[in-house]
Design a protein around this motif. Structure first.
Motif, PDB file in Angstrom:
ATOM      1  N   GLU A   2       0.766  -1.166  -0.049  1.00 31.98           N
ATOM      2  CA  GLU A   2       0.044   0.178   0.076  1.00 31.98           C
ATOM      3  C   GLU A   2       0.994   1.183   0.123  1.00 31.98           C
ATOM      4  O   GLU A   2       1.841   1.200   0.758  1.00 31.98           O
ATOM      5  N   GLU A   3       0.740   2.061  -0.884  1.00 36.16           N
ATOM      6  CA  GLU A   3       1.334   3.413  -0.805  1.00 36.16           C
ATOM      7  C   GLU A   3       1.266   4.231   0.296  1.00 36.16           C
ATOM      8  O   GLU A   3       0.369   4.482   0.973  1.00 36.16           O
ATOM      9  N   ASP A   4       2.686   4.648   1.225  1.00 35.35           N
ATOM     10  CA  ASP A   4       2.470   5.227   2.224  1.00 35.35           C
ATOM     11  C   ASP A   4       2.581   6.700   2.120  1.00 35.35           C
ATOM     12  O   ASP A   4       3.714   7.040   1.731  1.00 35.35           O
ATOM     13  N   VAL A  83      10.765   2.554  -1.228  1.00 34.55           N
ATOM     14  CA  VAL A  83      11.071   4.081  -0.868  1.00 34.55           C
ATOM     15  C   VAL A  83      11.537   4.874  -1.967  1.00 34.55           C
ATOM     16  O   VAL A  83      10.963   5.943  -2.401  1.00 34.55           O
ATOM     17  N   PHE A  84      12.623   4.134  -2.731  1.00 36.34           N
ATOM     18  CA  PHE A  84      12.977   5.079  -3.802  1.00 36.34           C
ATOM     19  C   PHE A  84      11.727   5.144  -4.727  1.00 36.34           C
ATOM     20  O   PHE A  84      11.365   6.531  -5.440  1.00 36.34           O
ATOM     21  N   ARG A  85      11.185   4.188  -4.739  1.00 35.57           N
ATOM     22  CA  ARG A  85      10.115   4.173  -6.058  1.00 35.57           C
ATOM     23  C   ARG A  85       8.907   5.184  -5.664  1.00 35.57           C
ATOM     24  O   ARG A  85       8.181   5.881  -6.192  1.00 35.57           O
ATOM     25  N   LEU A  86       8.540   4.973  -4.177  1.00 32.41           N
ATOM     26  CA  LEU A  86       7.534   6.085  -3.699  1.00 32.41           C
ATOM     27  C   LEU A  86       7.859   7.348  -3.898  1.00 32.41           C
ATOM     28  O   LEU A  86       6.982   8.167  -4.401  1.00 32.41           O
ATOM     29  N   LEU A  87       9.119   7.813  -3.854  1.00 29.41           N
ATOM     30  CA  LEU A  87       9.500   9.208  -3.527  1.00 29.41           C
ATOM     31  C   LEU A  87       9.665   9.632  -5.245  1.00 29.41           C
ATOM     32  O   LEU A  87       9.836  10.932  -5.645  1.00 29.41           O
ATOM     33  N   CYS A  88       9.779   8.568  -6.015  1.00 23.08           N
ATOM     34  CA  CYS A  88       9.803   8.924  -7.636  1.00 23.08           C
ATOM     35  C   CYS A  88       8.569   9.013  -8.250  1.00 23.08           C
ATOM     36  O   CYS A  88       8.704   9.183  -9.441  1.00 23.08           O
TER      37      CYS A  88
END
Length: 101
Positions: A2-4, A83-88
């Motif tokens: 799930e996206e945080d 985390v990298f993918r989330l922030l990108c």
């Protein structure tokens, strides 16, 4: 996973943190950051620790702690890292929040 959204909010705020937004060159306190992202302090602290564990934020000082994004380490992260993918993933990001034109 799930996206945080809270982690993303905290991470992006730090990523786009300009020196003008910080009162100190060492970074921003968790309290100041919590006000900026409009999240409870405890949640912000948890998210900061996740980012610190990923080595993409640095912390200076003890009381208060100053948090700062580490661009160098971020660029060296594995592209498959969650985390990298989330922030990108910028699909739902309002960049006007971070930049004054």
């Amino acid at each position: 996973m799930e996206e945080d959204k809270e982690l993303k909010k905290v991470g992006l705020e730090l990523m786009f943190m300009t020196p003008e937004k910080c009162r100190k060159s060492d970074g921003i306190t968790a309290v100041e950051l919590a006000k900026l992202v409009e999240l409870p302090l405890e949640i912000v602290k948890k998210k900061l620790n996740i980012l610190k564990d990923c080595e993409i934020v640095r912390v200076r000082g003890i009381n208060p702690k100053y948090w700062k994004f580490d661009e160098y380490n971020f660029q060296r992260m594995d592209e498959d890292d969650e985390v990298f993918r989330l922030l990108c993933s910028f699909d739902d990001v309002d960049f006007d929040r971070y930049f004054q034109y």
